[in-house]
Write an enzyme that holds these catalytic residues in place. Structure first.
Site, PDB file in Angstrom:
ATOM      1  CE  LYS A  95       2.443  -5.852  12.980  1.00 47.96           C
ATOM      2  NZ  LYS A  95       1.654  -6.514  13.964  1.00 47.96           N
ATOM      3  CE  LYS A 116      -2.145   1.141   9.834  1.00 48.64           C
ATOM      4  NZ  LYS A 116      -1.667  -0.137  10.128  1.00 48.64           N
ATOM      5  CE  LYS A 158     -16.128  -8.193  -6.279  1.00 50.14           C
ATOM      6  NZ  LYS A 158     -16.961  -7.234  -5.551  1.00 50.14           N
TER       7      LYS A 158
HETATM    8  P1  ADP Z   1       0.248  -3.609  11.423  1.00 48.22           P
HETATM    9  O1  ADP Z   1      -0.517  -2.658  10.531  1.00 48.22           O
HETATM   10  O2  ADP Z   1       1.687  -3.261  11.468  1.00 48.22           O
HETATM   11  O3  ADP Z   1      -0.004  -5.070  11.075  1.00 48.22           O
HETATM   12  P2  ADP Z   1      -1.449  -4.193  13.689  1.00 48.22           P
HETATM   13  O4  ADP Z   1      -2.641  -4.320  12.772  1.00 48.22           O
HETATM   14  O5  ADP Z   1      -0.900  -5.414  14.316  1.00 48.22           O
HETATM   15  O6  ADP Z   1      -0.287  -3.400  12.891  1.00 48.22           O
HETATM   16  O7  ADP Z   1      -1.791  -3.122  14.790  1.00 48.22           O
HETATM   17  C1  ADP Z   1      -1.597  -3.219  16.200  1.00 48.22           C
HETATM   18  C2  ADP Z   1      -2.075  -1.908  16.821  1.00 48.22           C
HETATM   19  O8  ADP Z   1      -1.205  -0.820  16.416  1.00 48.22           O
HETATM   20  C3  ADP Z   1      -3.487  -1.504  16.377  1.00 48.22           C
HETATM   21  O9  ADP Z   1      -4.183  -0.903  17.466  1.00 48.22           O
HETATM   22  C4  ADP Z   1      -3.225  -0.512  15.261  1.00 48.22           C
HETATM   23  O10 ADP Z   1      -4.302   0.378  15.056  1.00 48.22           O
HETATM   24  C5  ADP Z   1      -1.965   0.199  15.751  1.00 48.22           C
HETATM   25  N1  ADP Z   1      -1.174   0.695  14.621  1.00 48.22           N
HETATM   26  C6  ADP Z   1      -0.617  -0.053  13.643  1.00 48.22           C
HETATM   27  N2  ADP Z   1       0.045   0.709  12.754  1.00 48.22           N
HETATM   28  C7  ADP Z   1      -0.103   1.996  13.166  1.00 48.22           C
HETATM   29  C8  ADP Z   1       0.344   3.276  12.659  1.00 48.22           C
HETATM   30  N3  ADP Z   1       1.102   3.369  11.572  1.00 48.22           N
HETATM   31  N4  ADP Z   1       0.002   4.387  13.351  1.00 48.22           N
HETATM   32  C9  ADP Z   1      -0.750   4.302  14.470  1.00 48.22           C
HETATM   33  N5  ADP Z   1      -1.206   3.131  15.001  1.00 48.22           N
HETATM   34  C10 ADP Z   1      -0.898   1.985  14.370  1.00 48.22           C
END
Ligand code: ADP
Ligand code: TRP
Length: 330
Positions: free
Chosen positions: A204, A201, A119
């Protein structure tokens, strides 16, 4: 009765420190607790919503499996499998989608974030959204509900997905009687979100990560890139707001952490703090990194472990799906 605990990681990139501290480390600790039986898996079908290159997809899927194993997951104690090896999950996925209102999916954070960004950019609201991404939470509900999961350890960003799984379970149970257990999420309070190299945060999606199994030279370089303030070396520093200290805590011993805290308060140069962080991190990673590289060079070993895990998973999913289908009237 031991509670069932289940979690998955999708193969959409190299595992990073945020994944390790926020998801893998706490899940491995819970798997060791006597009151839980654990099921952990590679969420490869979820990964397909993002990765469309076969080589990369295969490599990343093996990478997730090798990471868990290298960090000490014991496949004799944990049911450890690849989502796509348990086809009952997909049958359940369709069944559950017939009990999920579209409005519920419209409200899912990940989808909403894309719509909002479209949007803002004046694009069609669904630009770049495939149906896999839209239905993502339903497949995740199938993952969870299939194994009568009671506890789902995840990072904060996944909480809504577990709540959606509860809603879907209730909707099915209302029509056919008590069938699915209502799962609860479990998040790590003290390390809820690990920041990445740019302060956002670690993710990836932002390309700001420190991969867990980076080789020592690159690891040192990435640690040096972590943002700090411009206080001079001798100035006292607050360990509670330092990312370097947050990471140090995860890899150092209790005594080392106490000592480092004192050094922060007395005044430590950021260069020195980074060197100390590298030392404890590299000490911890050395052995798993070797194991990880070994597994990645013999994927047939990983396949064997995952296949055996899938058999254990299917010993649960096949009869349960049969029961579900008979309730529906198939
Ligand atoms: P990304 O954000 O790197 O794509 P994913 O969504 O694949 O990561 O997350 C895999 C697991 O790792 C999830 O349970 C997510 O909450 C946790 N996680 C991802 N990034 C972080 C972070 N920066 N700090 C704490 N936990 C994280
Ligand atoms: N959506 C989760 C993530 O991005 C991965 C996942 C898929 C998952 N199915 C799951 C996590 C079931 C917990 C339970 O991290």
């Amino acid at each position: 009765m031991r509670k069932t605990i289940l979690t998955g990681i999708k193969p959409t990139g190299q595992v990073h420190l945020g994944n390790y501290i926020g998801a893998i480390k706490p899940a491995l600790e819970l798997a060791k607790a006597a009151d839980y039986k654990a099921a952990y898996f590679v969420a490869d079908y979820h990964g397909l919503t993002k990765i469309n290159n076969p080589e990369e997809f295969r490599h990343l899927s093996y990478g997730i499996a090798a990471t868990w194993l290298a960090l000490g997951l014991d496949p004799n104690k944990v049911i450890f499998y690849r989502q796509s090896d348990v086809p009952e999950i997909f049958e359940l996925n369709w069944i559950l989608s017939c009990f999920t209102s579209k409005g519920l999916m419209n409200r899912a954070h990940a989808y909403k974030a894309i719509v909002d960004s479209n949007k803002r950019l004046d694009k069609d609201i669904d630009f770049g959204v495939n149906m896999g991404l839209f239905n993502y939470p339903i497949l995740m509900a199938a993952d969870i509900l299939m194994f009568k999961t009671e506890v789902v350890p995840v990072g904060k960003d996944q909480v809504q997905h577990v709540e959606i799984a509860r809603d879907i379970a209730e909707s099915f149970n209302n029509s056919y009687g008590e069938t699915f257990l209502l799962p609860e999420y479990k998040i790590q309070d003290d390390t809820a979100v690990l920041p990445g190299l740019d302060g956002r945060k670690m993710s990836k999606s932002y390309k700001n990560t420190i991969p867990l199994f980076e080789d020592p030279k690159k690891l040192q370089k990435l640690i040096n890139k972590i943002k700090t303030d411009s206080l001079p070396p001798e100035a006292p520093k607050n360990p509670d707001i330092s990312v370097l200290f947050m990471l140090y805590k995860e890899f150092a011993t209790f005594v080392e952490v106490e000592k480092m805290k004192e050094q922060y308060i007395k005044g430590i140069g950021w260069g020195e703090a980074k060197k100390e962080l590298f030392n404890v991190m590299n000490r911890f990673i050395e052995e798993p990194r070797e194991k990880y590289n070994e597994l990645m060079s013999s994927p047939e070993k990983i396949d064997k472990i995952l296949k055996e895990g899938a058999e254990k998973a299917r010993a649960i999913s096949v009869p349960f799906l049969k029961e579900i289908k008979s309730k529906i009237g198939f």
